[in-house]
Design an enzyme around this catalytic site. Structure first.
Site, PDB file in Angstrom:
ATOM      1  N   HIS A  46       9.133   7.109  -7.446  1.00  0.00           N
ATOM      2  CA  HIS A  46      10.274   7.977  -7.106  1.00  0.00           C
ATOM      3  C   HIS A  46      11.628   7.257  -7.207  1.00  0.00           C
ATOM      4  O   HIS A  46      12.671   7.900  -7.082  1.00  0.00           O
ATOM      5  CB  HIS A  46      10.103   8.541  -5.693  1.00  0.00           C
ATOM      6  CG  HIS A  46       8.949   9.493  -5.569  1.00  0.00           C
ATOM      7  ND1 HIS A  46       8.830  10.619  -6.364  1.00  0.00           N
ATOM      8  CD2 HIS A  46       7.856   9.485  -4.761  1.00  0.00           C
ATOM      9  CE1 HIS A  46       7.715  11.262  -6.045  1.00  0.00           C
ATOM     10  NE2 HIS A  46       7.104  10.591  -5.083  1.00  0.00           N
ATOM     11  N   ASP A  99       0.290  10.871 -10.697  1.00  0.00           N
ATOM     12  CA  ASP A  99       0.450  11.110  -9.256  1.00  0.00           C
ATOM     13  C   ASP A  99       0.665  12.611  -9.006  1.00  0.00           C
ATOM     14  O   ASP A  99       1.218  13.314  -9.857  1.00  0.00           O
ATOM     15  CB  ASP A  99       1.652  10.308  -8.741  1.00  0.00           C
ATOM     16  CG  ASP A  99       1.766  10.315  -7.228  1.00  0.00           C
ATOM     17  OD1 ASP A  99       1.298   9.339  -6.607  1.00  0.00           O
ATOM     18  OD2 ASP A  99       2.321  11.283  -6.668  1.00  0.00           O
ATOM     19  N   HIS A 105       2.750  13.982  -7.272  1.00  0.00           N
ATOM     20  CA  HIS A 105       4.177  14.312  -7.167  1.00  0.00           C
ATOM     21  C   HIS A 105       4.902  13.852  -8.428  1.00  0.00           C
ATOM     22  O   HIS A 105       4.518  12.864  -9.048  1.00  0.00           O
ATOM     23  CB  HIS A 105       4.771  13.656  -5.920  1.00  0.00           C
ATOM     24  CG  HIS A 105       4.006  14.005  -4.678  1.00  0.00           C
ATOM     25  ND1 HIS A 105       3.034  13.191  -4.148  1.00  0.00           N
ATOM     26  CD2 HIS A 105       4.033  15.128  -3.905  1.00  0.00           C
ATOM     27  CE1 HIS A 105       2.499  13.775  -3.082  1.00  0.00           C
ATOM     28  NE2 HIS A 105       3.088  14.945  -2.916  1.00  0.00           N
ATOM     29  N   ASP A 149      -3.381  10.905  -5.467  1.00  0.00           N
ATOM     30  CA  ASP A 149      -3.210  11.915  -4.413  1.00  0.00           C
ATOM     31  C   ASP A 149      -3.391  13.337  -4.923  1.00  0.00           C
ATOM     32  O   ASP A 149      -3.345  14.289  -4.131  1.00  0.00           O
ATOM     33  CB  ASP A 149      -1.870  11.749  -3.676  1.00  0.00           C
ATOM     34  CG  ASP A 149      -0.694  11.533  -4.584  1.00  0.00           C
ATOM     35  OD1 ASP A 149      -0.873  11.569  -5.823  1.00  0.00           O
ATOM     36  OD2 ASP A 149       0.425  11.310  -4.074  1.00  0.00           O
TER      37      ASP A 149
HETATM   38 ZN    ZN Z   1       2.364  11.188  -4.689  1.00  0.00          ZN
END
Ligand code: ZN
Length: 357
Positions: free
Chosen positions: A168, A204, A206, A290
């Site tokens: 991120h 991932d 996200h 995740d």
């Molecule tokens: Zn994540």
């Protein structure tokens, strides 16, 4: 077997908490995540290699000096400010942000107050800094760079057990439980050594907003991400939509909550085929696990067999590959999920060794 690069320093980061909607909740990004992965990979026979300290230049290639200086000194300044005693905050946390709507056309000044400065570098309240955070983040970056060096030295693939994660983090701001963008740092190292393009694909749950931003409109490092749709209410909320294409150098495949193996693997295949079109010289995989069913941090429902199949798809590109650990918070499952992904990659060999210019 794929070498597993490990830094002991990663254990030094203990955020204790994350602050979400103003509420302090126990941290989910904890050191035992990396321990769980390491022990599973060791049991499967993957050799563990110590991360080598790496020069600052490798970090400065993707991050602003101001961000690195802030992260390196933030805890010391917080301690010296007395905030731990009064009002009683034991971690570095922002409270005020230089929002574009606040500043208008003016460039932000760097605030004099310690408690205000954090907002110039953090984009959320979830990502706390304590004693050892910088050393751990640095250790994770060292692991990613050591993995890149192994691949440049002829290993077909290397896995960096990075913790804290990194995907991120942008050039100038941190958040999402991440401090340094390990995957981007590895990709830039590979690009510098081999020439471009390098492909960075993010599995991932996200969106990999950090690499998207760092390499925006840069065909030398093309970036792709499959993730839960931010429009359905998921982090990083403001980013990760299909229309963000970076002038052709970025591809996002957002999936609805509940998506399981079939749509997720179709998206991984789409990203792999898209990346192949650039004829990349090397691949970085930002391997968050995740997206797994049962992970407390995402609503996707991928199985271990799905992660193995994704590994086979990405391994099938036949590229020298650095795998960097991102998210994954189901402590009982993450080791097996990472092992499944690496098994798939190994099964898809042969892989050509890195070709130097
Ligand atoms: Zn994540």
């Amino acid at each position: 077997m794929i070498p597993v690069v490990w830094s002991e320093a990663q254990r030094l980061h203990d955020p204790r908490a994350e602050i979400w909607v103003g509420v302090r909740a126990p941290a989910v990004e904890v050191a035992v995540r990396a321990d769980a992965i390491r022990s599973e990979l060791e049991r499967a026979g993957h050799p563990v290699v110590a991360a080598e300290p790496q020069p600052d230049d490798a970090l400065l290639a993707v991050h602003d000096r101001a961000l690195l200086e802030f992260l390196a000194g933030a805890w010391r300044e917080w301690e010296a400010s007395g905030l731990i005693e009064d009002p009683g905050q034991d971690r570095v946390v922002p409270y005020f942000f230089p929002h574009p709507g606040l500043l208008g056309p003016l460039a932000p000044a760097l605030p004099a107050a310690t408690w205000a400065r954090t907002g110039a570098f953090a984009f959320d309240t979830m990502t706390l800094i304590g004693p050892g955070t910088w050393e751990a983040a640095r250790g994770a970056a060292d692991a990613a760079l050591t993995a890149a060096e192994l691949v440049l030295g002829g290993e077909p693939a290397a896995y960096a057990c990075c913790r804290p994660p990194g995907h991120h983090v942008t050039r100038s701001a941190y958040g999402g439980a991440c401090y340094l963008n390990n995957g981007a740092i590895a990709a830039e190292r590979l690009r510098a050594a081999l020439g471009g393009p390098v492909a960075l694909l993010d599995l991932d749950a996200h969106h990999g907003n950090g690499a998207q931003s760092i390499f925006w409109e840069t065909a030398e490092v093309v970036t792709g991400s499959v993730h839960v749709d931010p429009a359905a209410g998921w982090f990083p909320h403001f980013l990760g939509f299909a229309g963000e294409d970076g002038g052709g150098a970025n591809r996002n495949v957002p999936l609805p909550p509940g998506s399981a193996d079939e749509p997720w693997l179709a998206a991984v295949g789409e990203l792999a085929a898209w990346a192949r079109g650039f004829e990349p010289r090397a691949l970085v995989v930002a391997l968050g696990v995740d997206a797994a069913a049962g992970d407390p941090e995402s609503p996707l429902a991928v199985t271990a067999a799905g992660f193995e199949e994704a590994g086979r798809t990405l391994g099938g590109l036949g590229l020298p590959t650095v795998v960097v650990q991102e998210g994954g918070y189901d402590l009982g499952a993450i080791g097996g999920l990472v092992r499944a992904a690496l098994d798939g990659m190994t099964a898809a060999r042969p892989v050509e060794a890195a070709r130097h210019e």
